[in-house]
Design a protein around this motif. Structure first.
Motif, PDB file in Angstrom:
ATOM      1  N   SER A 108       0.712  -1.188  -0.103  1.00  0.00           N
ATOM      2  CA  SER A 108      -0.228   0.073   0.005  1.00  0.00           C
ATOM      3  C   SER A 108       0.906   1.141  -0.017  1.00  0.00           C
ATOM      4  O   SER A 108       2.017   1.131   0.320  1.00  0.00           O
ATOM      5  CB  SER A 108      -0.833   0.207   1.184  1.00  0.00           C
ATOM      6  OG  SER A 108      -0.103   0.067   2.321  1.00  0.00           O
ATOM      7  N   ASP A 109       0.353   2.345  -0.572  1.00  0.00           N
ATOM      8  CA  ASP A 109       1.352   3.530  -0.376  1.00  0.00           C
ATOM      9  C   ASP A 109       1.404   4.087   0.902  1.00  0.00           C
ATOM     10  O   ASP A 109       0.440   4.357   1.537  1.00  0.00           O
ATOM     11  CB  ASP A 109       0.274   4.846  -1.056  1.00  0.00           C
ATOM     12  CG  ASP A 109       0.761   6.020  -1.029  1.00  0.00           C
ATOM     13  OD1 ASP A 109       2.079   6.208  -0.728  1.00  0.00           O
ATOM     14  OD2 ASP A 109       0.298   7.218  -1.459  1.00  0.00           O
ATOM     15  N   VAL A 125      -0.296  15.261   2.981  1.00  0.00           N
ATOM     16  CA  VAL A 125      -1.434  14.363   2.708  1.00  0.00           C
ATOM     17  C   VAL A 125      -2.640  15.196   2.358  1.00  0.00           C
ATOM     18  O   VAL A 125      -3.607  15.135   1.669  1.00  0.00           O
ATOM     19  CB  VAL A 125      -1.541  13.153   3.486  1.00  0.00           C
ATOM     20  CG1 VAL A 125      -2.758  12.225   3.046  1.00  0.00           C
ATOM     21  CG2 VAL A 125      -0.275  12.317   3.283  1.00  0.00           C
ATOM     22  N   SER A 158      -0.245   7.291   2.094  1.00  0.00           N
ATOM     23  CA  SER A 158      -1.775   7.483   2.099  1.00  0.00           C
ATOM     24  C   SER A 158      -1.974   7.988   3.406  1.00  0.00           C
ATOM     25  O   SER A 158      -1.398   7.833   4.539  1.00  0.00           O
ATOM     26  CB  SER A 158      -2.437   6.479   1.734  1.00  0.00           C
ATOM     27  OG  SER A 158      -2.412   5.531   2.840  1.00  0.00           O
ATOM     28  N   ASP A 169      -4.908  16.187  -0.572  1.00  0.00           N
ATOM     29  CA  ASP A 169      -6.305  15.830  -0.641  1.00  0.00           C
ATOM     30  C   ASP A 169      -7.309  16.676  -0.965  1.00  0.00           C
ATOM     31  O   ASP A 169      -8.291  16.622  -1.637  1.00  0.00           O
ATOM     32  CB  ASP A 169      -6.901  15.117   0.695  1.00  0.00           C
ATOM     33  CG  ASP A 169      -6.763  13.712   0.681  1.00  0.00           C
ATOM     34  OD1 ASP A 169      -6.089  13.055  -0.159  1.00  0.00           O
ATOM     35  OD2 ASP A 169      -7.282  12.929   1.644  1.00  0.00           O
TER      36      ASP A 169
END
Lengths: 252, 252
Positions: free
Chosen positions: B4-5, B160, B8, B164
């Motif tokens: 997974s990133d 992040v 994130s 977003d």
């Protein structure tokens, strides 16, 4: 324990029990990272200009600083690389002279190092590498120092046991009978209890604590079964080895 | 989380939650020892020939070694004494370039140091001294580095959040409106939940685990109420301070 004798058998047992927590915390922290075998490989070409493994160099340099700040003045501490350590800048502390002077010659850190890197780490560190070399080295040093302190604490255990019943140990000491001493120092039911306790502690300290649920779905930060193996195969046998070595010098 | 990133919002939240455990473990280890105020006193005469406090000197020298072994190549690590650190012997690692270059100029470790020594330690370390200077210094360094990593992780949190919803943050960034940014970054219900969680973790990790009983008689290795104070008064506000500083540089 304030005011009580720090070298009574009870105080020493309490210290050993408390040191279990320290060991488990440090292993849980190391388990955050994958194995990173390059860190332990003295022929690893990714660290140009560094002879010996990266961990070896890091521990050597860190121990030199810690020696300057007085770490090895304490009879509880034993360096992994005792040669050429600098003198302490801190004046001698008032460590009570509890141990027989022969204790100073007992240092089994080479064995502890070998077991930690080659046997213990592969049991719980996931395969792979993430290049977090420095954070991992710092974790490794914590684990190594915690294990070394625990195992060499056998010197204090042996001293207290000897003082409690010199007549029980002296014949085997005079006869240099290691097997007899090992037998006198072995209590299988206690060892089984310790193994169960460290497994339980790994479950408690290694669980993922959330606000919602009180069970952890069997997910632990370190496999709890590693702990009874660590204690049963290495920590307790090596502690007793230190105890035997200490007793053999006790009447010199 | 494999695959997974790692940057994130979920991965970053998971890292922050995992870092709570590290912080609590390190505080529990420090709580083994009394305060030892001499360690933090730069005018202390028991360390002749050492200018500055013993802890300051120990951290400076240890950071120099850790710099040589590449610690500060990682954008997650910030030194307490950034001046005159030696170059890394380890070749540059492949840290993904996630943060805006302005992140490198944000380092609030002076504040973290001051709070740790003068406000946090007196909350949980018992009074007195036992002269275990070196073991305590090593514990202090663990605590300081864990807190510093957690608080400066605000850089990643801010990145992040900005990515977003850039439209949400950009007007306040252009207006250099710190208050507006702080408001955008504050979620009181989340903060209350974090405070409850770290208190629960302190109870779980700080209990005395025995084979017989499963309650711990209210005895904890560190007073659990210290944790919500630490997070509510210092960790979360300082993290948001780092987030604001980062956002203010984000559009440069």
């Amino acid at each position: 324990m304030a005011g009580s004798d720090p070298f009574s058998l009870e105080s020493i047992r309490n210290s050993l029990i408390r040191q279990e927590d320290t060991i488990i915390f440090s292993l849980i922290e190391r388990a955050k990272y994958p194995l990173n075998p390059q860190l332990y490989d003295s022929r690893c070409s990714i660290f140009p200009g560094i002879a010996g493994s990266l961990l070896e160099n890091f521990v050597k340099e860190t121990e030199a600083i810690q020696a300057k700040f007085g770490r090895y003045q304490s009879p509880e501490e034993n360096p992994f690389f005792p040669d050429n350590l600098p003198d302490s800048l801190v004046p001698p502390q008032s460590h009570p002279q509890v141990l027989h002077p022969g204790a100073a010659s007992i240092n089994i850190n080479k064995t502890i190092w070998d077991i930690y890197i080659n046997k213990l780490l592969p049991l719980f560190a996931s395969e792979g590498h993430d290049e977090n070399y420095m954070c991992i080295s710092a974790c490794d040093l914590e684990c190594l120092q915690a294990l070394s302190r625990r195992i060499h604490y056998g010197k204090f255990v042996a001293e207290v046991k000897f003082k409690d019943a010199p007549e029980e140990y002296s014949p085997a000491i005079h006869a240099k009978d290691r097997d007899a001493l090992m037998k006198l120092l072995t209590f299988e039911s206690v060892e089984e209890m310790v193994k169960k306790r460290v497994e339980k502690k790994a479950k408690v300290f290694g669980q993922e604590v959330t606000l919602n649920n009180d069970d952890c779905n069997g997910k632990f930060k370190i496999d709890p079964s590693v702990l009874p193996r660590l204690y049963g195969e290495w920590v307790m046998p090596l502690t007793k080895h230190v105890e035997v070595e200490y007793l053999l010098r006790r009447l010199d």
